[in-house]
Design a protein around this motif. Structure first.
Motif, PDB file in Angstrom:
ATOM      1  N   PHE A  21      26.972 -29.068  25.719  1.00 47.45           N
ATOM      2  CA  PHE A  21      27.784 -28.171  24.901  1.00 47.45           C
ATOM      3  C   PHE A  21      27.036 -26.876  24.609  1.00 47.45           C
ATOM      4  N   GLN A  22      27.703 -25.732  24.810  1.00 49.30           N
ATOM      5  CA  GLN A  22      27.140 -24.420  24.523  1.00 49.30           C
ATOM      6  C   GLN A  22      28.217 -23.477  24.006  1.00 49.30           C
ATOM      7  N   GLY A  23      27.783 -22.373  23.410  1.00 50.45           N
ATOM      8  CA  GLY A  23      28.737 -21.377  22.942  1.00 50.45           C
ATOM      9  C   GLY A  23      28.087 -20.032  22.711  1.00 50.45           C
ATOM     10  N   LYS A  24      28.942 -19.020  22.601  1.00 49.69           N
ATOM     11  CA  LYS A  24      28.487 -17.657  22.354  1.00 49.69           C
ATOM     12  C   LYS A  24      29.427 -17.016  21.343  1.00 49.69           C
ATOM     13  N   ALA A  25      28.865 -16.506  20.244  1.00 55.91           N
ATOM     14  CA  ALA A  25      29.666 -15.862  19.201  1.00 55.91           C
ATOM     15  C   ALA A  25      29.168 -14.441  18.994  1.00 55.91           C
ATOM     16  N   THR A  26      30.113 -13.491  18.899  1.00 56.35           N
ATOM     17  CA  THR A  26      29.783 -12.087  18.676  1.00 56.35           C
ATOM     18  C   THR A  26      30.084 -11.720  17.227  1.00 56.35           C
ATOM     19  N   TYR A  27      29.111 -11.080  16.557  1.00 59.84           N
ATOM     20  CA  TYR A  27      29.266 -10.693  15.152  1.00 59.84           C
ATOM     21  C   TYR A  27      29.083  -9.182  14.984  1.00 59.84           C
ATOM     22  N   LYS A  28      29.902  -8.584  14.123  1.00 58.63           N
ATOM     23  CA  LYS A  28      29.765  -7.184  13.745  1.00 58.63           C
ATOM     24  C   LYS A  28      29.219  -7.126  12.315  1.00 58.63           C
ATOM     25  N   THR A  29      28.254  -6.231  12.080  1.00 58.32           N
ATOM     26  CA  THR A  29      27.676  -6.116  10.746  1.00 58.32           C
ATOM     27  C   THR A  29      27.898  -4.715  10.176  1.00 58.32           C
ATOM     28  N   SER A  30      28.010  -4.636   8.870  1.00 56.41           N
ATOM     29  CA  SER A  30      28.091  -3.356   8.160  1.00 56.41           C
ATOM     30  C   SER A  30      27.396  -3.523   6.821  1.00 56.41           C
ATOM     31  N   GLN A  31      26.872  -2.409   6.290  1.00 49.76           N
ATOM     32  CA  GLN A  31      26.110  -2.483   5.046  1.00 49.76           C
ATOM     33  C   GLN A  31      26.308  -1.228   4.222  1.00 49.76           C
ATOM     34  N   LYS A  32      26.524  -1.396   2.924  1.00 52.58           N
ATOM     35  CA  LYS A  32      26.695  -0.266   2.019  1.00 52.58           C
ATOM     36  C   LYS A  32      25.336   0.343   1.700  1.00 52.58           C
ATOM     37  N   SER A  33      25.320   1.654   1.467  1.00 51.69           N
ATOM     38  CA  SER A  33      24.093   2.351   1.101  1.00 51.69           C
ATOM     39  C   SER A  33      24.118   2.689  -0.378  1.00 51.69           C
ATOM     40  N   ASN A  34      23.012   2.384  -1.102  1.00 48.47           N
ATOM     41  CA  ASN A  34      22.927   2.724  -2.523  1.00 48.47           C
ATOM     42  C   ASN A  34      21.931   3.860  -2.752  1.00 48.47           C
ATOM     43  N   PHE A  35      21.712   4.667  -1.709  1.00 49.06           N
ATOM     44  CA  PHE A  35      20.769   5.775  -1.782  1.00 49.06           C
ATOM     45  C   PHE A  35      21.433   6.996  -2.395  1.00 49.06           C
ATOM     46  N   LYS A  36      20.747   7.648  -3.347  1.00 51.44           N
ATOM     47  CA  LYS A  36      21.306   8.811  -4.020  1.00 51.44           C
ATOM     48  C   LYS A  36      20.284   9.935  -4.092  1.00 51.44           C
ATOM     49  N   ILE A  37      20.787  11.174  -4.056  1.00 50.05           N
ATOM     50  CA  ILE A  37      19.948  12.348  -4.228  1.00 50.05           C
ATOM     51  C   ILE A  37      20.540  13.162  -5.367  1.00 50.05           C
ATOM     52  N   LYS A  38      19.718  13.500  -6.372  1.00 49.38           N
ATOM     53  CA  LYS A  38      20.204  14.258  -7.512  1.00 49.38           C
ATOM     54  C   LYS A  38      19.358  15.516  -7.724  1.00 49.38           C
ATOM     55  N   GLU A 209      31.998 -15.699   8.856  1.00 45.72           N
ATOM     56  CA  GLU A 209      31.926 -14.486   8.029  1.00 45.72           C
ATOM     57  C   GLU A 209      30.985 -14.697   6.850  1.00 45.72           C
ATOM     58  N   VAL A 210      30.213 -13.642   6.532  1.00 45.34           N
ATOM     59  CA  VAL A 210      29.308 -13.661   5.380  1.00 45.34           C
ATOM     60  C   VAL A 210      29.466 -12.340   4.634  1.00 45.34           C
ATOM     61  N   ASN A 211      29.517 -12.411   3.294  1.00 48.27           N
ATOM     62  CA  ASN A 211      29.638 -11.212   2.460  1.00 48.27           C
ATOM     63  C   ASN A 211      28.812 -11.415   1.194  1.00 48.27           C
ATOM     64  N   ASP A 212      27.774 -10.576   1.009  1.00 46.86           N
ATOM     65  CA  ASP A 212      26.962 -10.690  -0.204  1.00 46.86           C
ATOM     66  C   ASP A 212      27.174  -9.497  -1.143  1.00 46.86           C
ATOM     67  N   GLY A 213      28.273  -8.765  -0.919  1.00 49.36           N
ATOM     68  CA  GLY A 213      28.581  -7.625  -1.771  1.00 49.36           C
ATOM     69  C   GLY A 213      28.084  -6.309  -1.217  1.00 49.36           C
ATOM     70  N   LYS A 214      27.021  -6.352  -0.428  1.00 43.21           N
ATOM     71  CA  LYS A 214      26.465  -5.146   0.190  1.00 43.21           C
ATOM     72  C   LYS A 214      26.533  -5.229   1.712  1.00 43.21           C
ATOM     73  N   LYS A 215      26.271  -6.410   2.235  1.00 45.69           N
ATOM     74  CA  LYS A 215      26.292  -6.591   3.685  1.00 45.69           C
ATOM     75  C   LYS A 215      27.418  -7.540   4.073  1.00 45.69           C
ATOM     76  N   ILE A 216      28.125  -7.171   5.144  1.00 47.57           N
ATOM     77  CA  ILE A 216      29.217  -7.998   5.661  1.00 47.57           C
ATOM     78  C   ILE A 216      28.950  -8.312   7.127  1.00 47.57           C
ATOM     79  N   ILE A 217      29.078  -9.580   7.488  1.00 50.47           N
ATOM     80  CA  ILE A 217      28.926 -10.032   8.877  1.00 50.47           C
ATOM     81  C   ILE A 217      30.206 -10.759   9.254  1.00 50.47           C
ATOM     82  N   VAL A 218      30.864 -10.312  10.320  1.00 49.43           N
ATOM     83  CA  VAL A 218      32.145 -10.905  10.718  1.00 49.43           C
ATOM     84  C   VAL A 218      32.119 -11.244  12.206  1.00 49.43           C
ATOM     85  N   CYS A 219      32.552 -12.466  12.532  1.00 51.59           N
ATOM     86  CA  CYS A 219      32.645 -12.889  13.925  1.00 51.59           C
ATOM     87  C   CYS A 219      33.911 -12.293  14.553  1.00 51.59           C
ATOM     88  N   THR A 220      33.746 -11.698  15.722  1.00 52.58           N
ATOM     89  CA  THR A 220      34.883 -11.064  16.400  1.00 52.58           C
ATOM     90  C   THR A 220      35.284 -11.787  17.679  1.00 52.58           C
TER      91      THR A 220
END
Length: 279
Positions: A21-38, A209-220
């Motif tokens: 048994f074998q498999g291949k899963a593709t995941y897309k990731t995105s992440q929010k940025s909390n960087f600020k310049i004032k 799928e994983v979501n920790d509020g800042k980073k999201i990982i989703v299987c496509t």
């Protein structure tokens, strides 16, 4: 309907237990940025928004999880023609201080409850060897569909130190505070493997799928038992260290780089990302 679904899961579990048994899963990731310049001279709201979008775009990546019933590798799907980080706005440059990502491999051995993570810091390669993290998952009966798979919700909470970096008049101000992070995962019993993307695992089904509020990982995409056999090999290159030792080395290198960049109108944001102000 429930009986049909149960029968399907039992039949699929039999397939999973098959030797080949074998498999291949593709995941897309995105992440929010909390960087600020004032109040930084020459950095207006438009430029700051461009920088924020640039940082978030740098964290939009594609990963491939190759797996069988016992082992897996999780690796970035690096394209040869992928654009390199460039100028994020007038007078601001964003570039990477870490590895290219091509050599980074996260290898899990579910049977031995261990992992190997091949990664780099400023061109020096490390091989992190340690036990898989144990998450205190709370299972829920809540469901949703991801593609053709019925997924169930699971969560765990942990207290972490959160760092917010603000640049004010050319100087970086780091605010550290403790907060509770709730991580939500969606797993499918239709693929009864206790595995998932990155270091996530420990549920009665493949995590899609994983979501920790800042980073999201989703299987496509998922391909089960592909015609071309998948080769899953342990990474072997790099200085062998524990996760604790690696975290210490990474912090030391980040602190060193931050001090250097302060004197050159720049700032290291960690995770291999650097911002430089001026030409």
């Amino acid at each position: 309907m429930k009986a049909i679904f149960t029968t399907f899961v039992l039949l699929f579990a039999f397939t999973v237990n098959a030797q080949n048994f074998q498999g291949k899963a593709t995941y897309k990731t995105s992440q929010k940025s909390n960087f600020k310049i004032k109040d930084d001279k020459g950095v207006d709201d438009k430029m700051q928004e461009q920088l924020r979008k640039r940082l978030e775009k740098m964290n939009q990546k594609t990963y491939i999880l190759n797996f069988d019933k016992n082992v897996s590798t999780y690796k970035e799907d690096v394209k040869l023609n992928a654009p390199k980080p460039q100028v994020g706005g007038a007078g601001i440059k964003v570039f990477s201080l870490g590895g290219s990502g091509e050599s980074d491999i996260y290898f899990k051995n579910l049977k031995k409850n261990s992992y190997l993570n091949q990664t780099e810091i400023q061109g020096k390669r490390f091989l992190i060897k340690d036990k898989l993290p144990k998450y205190e998952w709370e299972l829920s009966s809540e469901t949703k569909n991801i593609g053709t798979y019925t997924c169930y919700k699971a969560t765990f909470s942990k207290e972490v130190e959160s760092k917010n970096i603000t640049i004010k008049n050319g100087e970086s101000v780091e605010e550290v505070k403790k907060e509770t992070i709730v991580t939500t995962a969606w797993y499918t019993p239709q693929i009864p493997l206790s595995n998932g993307p990155a270091n996530y695992q420990g549920l009665p089904g493949l995590i899609l799928e994983v979501n920790d509020g800042k980073k999201i990982i989703v299987c496509t995409e998922i391909i089960l038992n592909p015609e071309e056999k998948i080769t899953i090999q342990e990474p072997e290159k790099g200085k062998v260290v524990s996760q604790k030792k690696f975290n210490k080395i990474r912090k030391e290198k980040t602190d060193e780089m931050m001090e250097k960049m302060k004197g050159r109108n720049g700032l290291d944001l960690g995770n291999g990302v650097n911002i430089k102000f001026g030409g």
